[in-house]
Design a protein around this motif. Structure first.
Motif, PDB file in Angstrom:
ATOM      1  N   PRO A 174      -5.876  -7.872  -9.038  1.00 57.57           N
ATOM      2  CA  PRO A 174      -7.290  -7.697  -9.375  1.00 57.57           C
ATOM      3  C   PRO A 174      -8.091  -8.950  -9.034  1.00 57.57           C
ATOM      4  O   PRO A 174      -7.600 -10.068  -9.184  1.00 57.57           O
ATOM      5  CB  PRO A 174      -7.277  -7.411 -10.863  1.00 57.57           C
ATOM      6  N   ASN A 175      -9.340  -8.717  -8.620  1.00 58.31           N
ATOM      7  CA  ASN A 175     -10.084  -9.764  -7.950  1.00 58.31           C
ATOM      8  C   ASN A 175     -11.039 -10.520  -8.864  1.00 58.31           C
ATOM      9  O   ASN A 175     -11.740  -9.941  -9.692  1.00 58.31           O
ATOM     10  CB  ASN A 175     -10.892  -9.141  -6.802  1.00 58.31           C
ATOM     11  N   ASN A 176     -11.031 -11.825  -8.670  1.00 60.90           N
ATOM     12  CA  ASN A 176     -12.047 -12.719  -9.202  1.00 60.90           C
ATOM     13  C   ASN A 176     -12.883 -13.144  -7.994  1.00 60.90           C
ATOM     14  O   ASN A 176     -12.341 -13.752  -7.069  1.00 60.90           O
ATOM     15  CB  ASN A 176     -11.378 -13.953  -9.832  1.00 60.90           C
ATOM     16  N   PRO A 177     -14.167 -12.746  -7.894  1.00 60.47           N
ATOM     17  CA  PRO A 177     -15.109 -12.442  -8.966  1.00 60.47           C
ATOM     18  C   PRO A 177     -15.508 -10.979  -9.118  1.00 60.47           C
ATOM     19  O   PRO A 177     -16.279 -10.639 -10.026  1.00 60.47           O
ATOM     20  CB  PRO A 177     -16.342 -13.209  -8.499  1.00 60.47           C
ATOM     21  N   THR A 178     -15.053 -10.067  -8.249  1.00 58.34           N
ATOM     22  CA  THR A 178     -15.666  -8.736  -8.209  1.00 58.34           C
ATOM     23  C   THR A 178     -15.124  -7.778  -9.260  1.00 58.34           C
ATOM     24  O   THR A 178     -15.780  -6.805  -9.617  1.00 58.34           O
ATOM     25  CB  THR A 178     -15.463  -8.090  -6.831  1.00 58.34           C
ATOM     26  N   GLY A 179     -13.887  -8.013  -9.724  1.00 63.48           N
ATOM     27  CA  GLY A 179     -13.250  -7.062 -10.624  1.00 63.48           C
ATOM     28  C   GLY A 179     -12.613  -5.903  -9.879  1.00 63.48           C
ATOM     29  O   GLY A 179     -12.178  -4.925 -10.499  1.00 63.48           O
ATOM     30  N   ALA A 180     -12.532  -5.992  -8.554  1.00 60.99           N
ATOM     31  CA  ALA A 180     -11.932  -4.929  -7.752  1.00 60.99           C
ATOM     32  C   ALA A 180     -10.420  -4.918  -7.912  1.00 60.99           C
ATOM     33  O   ALA A 180      -9.797  -5.950  -8.195  1.00 60.99           O
ATOM     34  CB  ALA A 180     -12.284  -5.111  -6.273  1.00 60.99           C
ATOM     35  N   ILE A 181      -9.826  -3.736  -7.721  1.00 61.07           N
ATOM     36  CA  ILE A 181      -8.377  -3.594  -7.701  1.00 61.07           C
ATOM     37  C   ILE A 181      -7.972  -2.897  -6.401  1.00 61.07           C
ATOM     38  O   ILE A 181      -8.811  -2.373  -5.678  1.00 61.07           O
ATOM     39  CB  ILE A 181      -7.851  -2.780  -8.903  1.00 61.07           C
ATOM     40  N   MET A 182      -6.701  -2.921  -6.110  1.00 59.82           N
ATOM     41  CA  MET A 182      -6.140  -2.153  -5.004  1.00 59.82           C
ATOM     42  C   MET A 182      -5.200  -1.110  -5.597  1.00 59.82           C
ATOM     43  O   MET A 182      -4.276  -1.446  -6.357  1.00 59.82           O
ATOM     44  CB  MET A 182      -5.379  -3.061  -4.048  1.00 59.82           C
ATOM     45  N   GLU A 183      -5.433   0.156  -5.274  1.00 58.14           N
ATOM     46  CA  GLU A 183      -4.550   1.213  -5.744  1.00 58.14           C
ATOM     47  C   GLU A 183      -3.413   1.418  -4.743  1.00 58.14           C
ATOM     48  O   GLU A 183      -3.414   0.856  -3.647  1.00 58.14           O
ATOM     49  CB  GLU A 183      -5.346   2.494  -5.971  1.00 58.14           C
ATOM     50  N   ARG A 184      -2.451   2.236  -5.136  1.00 61.03           N
ATOM     51  CA  ARG A 184      -1.241   2.381  -4.320  1.00 61.03           C
ATOM     52  C   ARG A 184      -1.559   2.794  -2.886  1.00 61.03           C
ATOM     53  O   ARG A 184      -1.012   2.244  -1.922  1.00 61.03           O
ATOM     54  CB  ARG A 184      -0.276   3.389  -4.955  1.00 61.03           C
ATOM     55  N   GLU A 185      -2.457   3.767  -2.720  1.00 64.12           N
ATOM     56  CA  GLU A 185      -2.756   4.216  -1.362  1.00 64.12           C
ATOM     57  C   GLU A 185      -3.416   3.117  -0.523  1.00 64.12           C
ATOM     58  O   GLU A 185      -3.213   3.044   0.699  1.00 64.12           O
ATOM     59  CB  GLU A 185      -3.644   5.464  -1.390  1.00 64.12           C
ATOM     60  N   ASP A 186      -4.203   2.246  -1.174  1.00 59.81           N
ATOM     61  CA  ASP A 186      -4.797   1.110  -0.458  1.00 59.81           C
ATOM     62  C   ASP A 186      -3.700   0.159   0.033  1.00 59.81           C
ATOM     63  O   ASP A 186      -3.726  -0.318   1.167  1.00 59.81           O
ATOM     64  CB  ASP A 186      -5.752   0.336  -1.373  1.00 59.81           C
ATOM     65  N   LEU A 187      -2.756  -0.131  -0.852  1.00 58.18           N
ATOM     66  CA  LEU A 187      -1.673  -1.053  -0.499  1.00 58.18           C
ATOM     67  C   LEU A 187      -0.750  -0.455   0.556  1.00 58.18           C
ATOM     68  O   LEU A 187      -0.256  -1.163   1.447  1.00 58.18           O
ATOM     69  CB  LEU A 187      -0.877  -1.417  -1.751  1.00 58.18           C
ATOM     70  N   GLU A 188      -0.510   0.847   0.480  1.00 59.50           N
ATOM     71  CA  GLU A 188       0.334   1.489   1.478  1.00 59.50           C
ATOM     72  C   GLU A 188      -0.308   1.413   2.866  1.00 59.50           C
ATOM     73  O   GLU A 188       0.387   1.241   3.876  1.00 59.50           O
ATOM     74  CB  GLU A 188       0.600   2.942   1.079  1.00 59.50           C
ATOM     75  N   ALA A 189      -1.636   1.528   2.907  1.00 59.59           N
ATOM     76  CA  ALA A 189      -2.338   1.420   4.184  1.00 59.59           C
ATOM     77  C   ALA A 189      -2.242  -0.001   4.738  1.00 59.59           C
ATOM     78  O   ALA A 189      -2.067  -0.209   5.945  1.00 59.59           O
ATOM     79  CB  ALA A 189      -3.804   1.827   4.018  1.00 59.59           C
ATOM     80  N   ILE A 190      -2.339  -0.998   3.855  1.00 60.18           N
ATOM     81  CA  ILE A 190      -2.183  -2.398   4.269  1.00 60.18           C
ATOM     82  C   ILE A 190      -0.757  -2.627   4.770  1.00 60.18           C
ATOM     83  O   ILE A 190      -0.530  -3.287   5.797  1.00 60.18           O
ATOM     84  CB  ILE A 190      -2.495  -3.355   3.105  1.00 60.18           C
ATOM     85  N   ALA A 191       0.205  -2.071   4.061  1.00 60.89           N
ATOM     86  CA  ALA A 191       1.611  -2.223   4.452  1.00 60.89           C
ATOM     87  C   ALA A 191       1.858  -1.652   5.842  1.00 60.89           C
ATOM     88  O   ALA A 191       2.608  -2.228   6.640  1.00 60.89           O
ATOM     89  CB  ALA A 191       2.515  -1.540   3.430  1.00 60.89           C
ATOM     90  N   GLU A 192       1.222  -0.542   6.141  1.00 62.36           N
ATOM     91  CA  GLU A 192       1.414   0.079   7.450  1.00 62.36           C
ATOM     92  C   GLU A 192       0.906  -0.830   8.571  1.00 62.36           C
ATOM     93  O   GLU A 192       1.508  -0.893   9.657  1.00 62.36           O
ATOM     94  CB  GLU A 192       0.689   1.432   7.496  1.00 62.36           C
ATOM     95  N   VAL A 193      -0.175  -1.558   8.306  1.00 67.12           N
ATOM     96  CA  VAL A 193      -0.703  -2.501   9.296  1.00 67.12           C
ATOM     97  C   VAL A 193       0.284  -3.649   9.524  1.00 67.12           C
ATOM     98  O   VAL A 193       0.452  -4.133  10.648  1.00 67.12           O
ATOM     99  CB  VAL A 193      -2.071  -3.061   8.839  1.00 67.12           C
ATOM    100  N   LEU A 194       0.949  -4.086   8.456  1.00 64.74           N
ATOM    101  CA  LEU A 194       1.818  -5.264   8.542  1.00 64.74           C
ATOM    102  C   LEU A 194       3.218  -4.970   9.073  1.00 64.74           C
ATOM    103  O   LEU A 194       3.901  -5.876   9.550  1.00 64.74           O
ATOM    104  CB  LEU A 194       1.934  -5.916   7.160  1.00 64.74           C
ATOM    105  N   ARG A 195       3.635  -3.709   8.997  1.00 65.78           N
ATOM    106  CA  ARG A 195       4.983  -3.382   9.481  1.00 65.78           C
ATOM    107  C   ARG A 195       5.112  -3.745  10.962  1.00 65.78           C
ATOM    108  O   ARG A 195       4.226  -3.487  11.762  1.00 65.78           O
ATOM    109  CB  ARG A 195       5.288  -1.901   9.265  1.00 65.78           C
ATOM    110  N   GLY A 196       6.246  -4.352  11.293  1.00 66.70           N
ATOM    111  CA  GLY A 196       6.468  -4.742  12.671  1.00 66.70           C
ATOM    112  C   GLY A 196       5.905  -6.107  13.023  1.00 66.70           C
ATOM    113  O   GLY A 196       6.038  -6.563  14.163  1.00 66.70           O
ATOM    114  N   THR A 197       5.276  -6.785  12.051  1.00 69.34           N
ATOM    115  CA  THR A 197       4.770  -8.146  12.263  1.00 69.34           C
ATOM    116  C   THR A 197       5.609  -9.122  11.455  1.00 69.34           C
ATOM    117  O   THR A 197       6.445  -8.719  10.632  1.00 69.34           O
ATOM    118  CB  THR A 197       3.299  -8.276  11.823  1.00 69.34           C
TER     119      THR A 197
END
Length: 401
Positions: A174-197
Motif C-alpha cells: 500500500p502506497n504512501n502518499p496516495t493510499g493506493a493498493i495493488m490487487e492480485r490481478e494487478d500484480l499478476e499483470a506486472i508479473a507477466e511483464v517481468l517473466r523472462g527478464t
C-alpha cells in the motif's frame, strides 16, 4: 579555508533534501498548528510489547545479538508472514532484522544496483527510494501513477519504462502518499511483464496490515514464480505503533540475503537488542492490536474522506495505509502555495503532493493517523480556507460564492 565542494561526495551533494522535511521546517515557525502531516500512529506501543522490552532490560539482556537478529524473532517473523500473507521464508538464512524498514530498503538497493543501472519507481511515492538509488549510482526512472487508475502501477506503463539497463523495480504498495493498493490481478499483470527478464523487485510492504473495504494485502512474492525475484520489506513501525523502536526486516531468497547480510554486518552489526525482544512479543501476540488499530484507522479514513468531499475537494478513496491524497488543483494554486497558505493563514499543516514526486502537483497528502478530534478540528479550519479561496474567485465558477 577548505573548499568542501571539492571534497564532499558529488552523489551526496546532488541529493535534494526531503520535501517532507522542508515543510516540517516551515511548520515549526507557526504556533498553534493543527498538523496532519506525520506518518506516525498516534497510538502508544501496546503495553505487552513495551513490557517485553522492559523485561529484557531488567534481566540484563543488553548484549549484541546475532547479526541477522535474534533467532527467536526471525522464527516469529517467519510464522507471522505465513499466517498473515501465505509467505514462506527460512528464518535461518532468508530473513534479516534491520534498523527500521529504511535500512532494509537501503541494503536491498545497494545489493543489486551498480553504476548506470536503472531503478524504476512508481510515483507519487515515499521520498527515500530515489535518493537511495541515486546514492548507489543508479539512474532513477519514474512512472507517474494516475488517479484514473486508482494510483496503481499498470502493466502497460511498466512495459514502456523497461530498458536493457533496468535492474530493479520498486513496488511501494500500500502506497504512501496516495493510499493506493495493488490487487492480485494487478500484480499478476506486472508479473507477466517481468517473466523472462532478470529484473528484481523491491516490494515495500510496511503498510501491509492497513487495508480497508474488505481488501487484503497480497504480497508480490506470493504471485507464482515471483518469489525468486522479490525482496520483501516490512517492519513494526506502522502495524504495531513502534516507530521509535526502529525495527524492520527484509526477506528474500538465501542467495540474495547472503549478500545483504554483508552490508548489514559491516554497517550496522545488529538491530537494537531491547527493540528485538519487544518486536518478538509484537509479532507473536500482536494480531489483536493490529485489528484494533486498523479498525480505528478505517473509522478515521471514512470521516476524513467524507469531510473533504463535503468541502468540495475531490478525493480518491484510499484503500490502504493511513493517508488521503485530495486533488486541490481546481483552486489555481500550486501544491506548495496551497499548503503554505493553509499553514500560515489557517494553521493547518498538510504536505504538498510534490514532496512525493513531480506528478504529485495538484494534490496534497493528509495523514489520518491522528485522533478524531484532531481531524475534525483540521476539517473545520480547511473549510474556512476553502471559503476564503471561493471569495477570491478561485476554483470552478459554480462553486464561487
Amino acid at each position: 579555508m577548505i573548499d568542501y565542494t571539492k571534497i564532499l561526495s558529488s552523489r551526496v551533494r546532488e541529493v535534494k533534501p526531503s520535501g517532507i522535511r522542508k515543510f516540517f521546517d516551515l511548520l515549526n515557525t507557526v504556533e498553534g498548528v493543527t498538523a496532519l502531516t506525520v506518518g506516525q500512529p498516534d497510538f502508544v506501543t501496546p503495553w505487552h510489547i513495551r513490557e517485553a522490552g522492559i523485561r529484557s532490560l531488567e534481566h540484563g539482556k543488553t548484549y549484541y545479538t546475532a547479526n541477522s537478529g535474534l533467532a527467536e524473532l526471525r522464527s516469529e517473523i517467519a510464522n507471522y508472514l505465513e499466517r498473515r500473507f501465505s509467505l514462506t521464508y527460512d528464518p535461518s538464512n532468508e530473513i534479516i532484522v534491520t534498523v527500521g524498514g529504511s535500512e532494509a530498503i537501503d541494503i536491498a538497493i545497494r545489493t543489486f544496483v551498480e553504476t548506470g543501472d536503472e531503478v524504476i519507481v512508481p510515483t507519487p511515492s515515499f521520498v527515500c527510494y530515489d535518493p537511495l538509488a541515486s546514492l548507489a549510482g543508479a539512474n532513477v526512472v519514474t512512472i507517474p501513477t494516475l488517479e484514473k487508475d486508482r494510483f496503481r502501477l499498470t502493466a502497460d506503463a511498466l512495459r514502456a519504462a523497461i530498458t536493457e539497463k533496468t535492474k530493479l523495480l520498486i513496488l511501494p504498495f500500500p502506497n504512501n502518499p496516495t493510499g493506493a493498493i495493488m490487487e492480485r490481478e494487478d500484480l499478476e499483470a506486472i508479473a507477466e511483464v517481468l517473466r523472462g527478464t532478470d529484473i528484481m523487485v523491491l516490494s515495500d510492504e510496511i503498510y501491509a496490515e492497513m487495508t480497508y473495504g474488505g481488501k487484503h494485502h497480497i504480497s508480490f512474492a506470493s504471485i507464482p514464480d515471483m518469489r525468486e525475484r522479490t525482496v520483501v520489506i516490512n517492519g513494526f513501525s506502522k502495524a504495531y505503533a513502534m516507530t521509535g523502536w526502529r525495527m524492520g526486516y527484509v526477506c528474500a531468497p538465501h542467495e540474495v540475503i547472503a549478500q545483504m547480510y554483508k552490508i548489514h554486518q559491516y554497517g550496522i552489526m545488529c538491530a537494537p537488542t531491547t527493540s528485538q525482544f519487544a518486536a518478538t512479543e509484537a509479532v507473536r501476540n500482536g494480531d489483536e492490536d493490529i485489528a484494533y488499530m486498523t479498525a480505528e484507522y478505517n473509522r478515521r479514513r471514512t470521516l476524513i474522506v467524507q469531510g473533504l468531499r463535503a468541502l468540495g475537494l475531490e478525493c480518491f478513496e484510499p484503500e490502504g495505509a493511513f493517508y488521503v491524497f485530495p486533488n486541490i488543483g481546481k483552486y489555481g494554486l500550486s501544491s506548495e502555495e496551497f499548503c503554505e497558505r493553509l499553514l500560515y493563514e489557517h494553521k493547518v499543516a498538510i504536505v504538498p503532493g510534490t514532496a512525493f514526486g513531480a506528478c504529485g502537483e495538484g494534490y496534497a497528502r493528509i495523514s489520518y493517523a491522528y485522533s478524531v478530534r484532531h481531524i475534525l478540528e483540521a476539517l473545520e479550519k480547511i473549510s474556512d480556507f476553502i471559503e476564503v479561496l471561493k471569495k477570491e474567485g478561485r476554483g470552478p465558477k459554480d462553486i464561487i460564492l
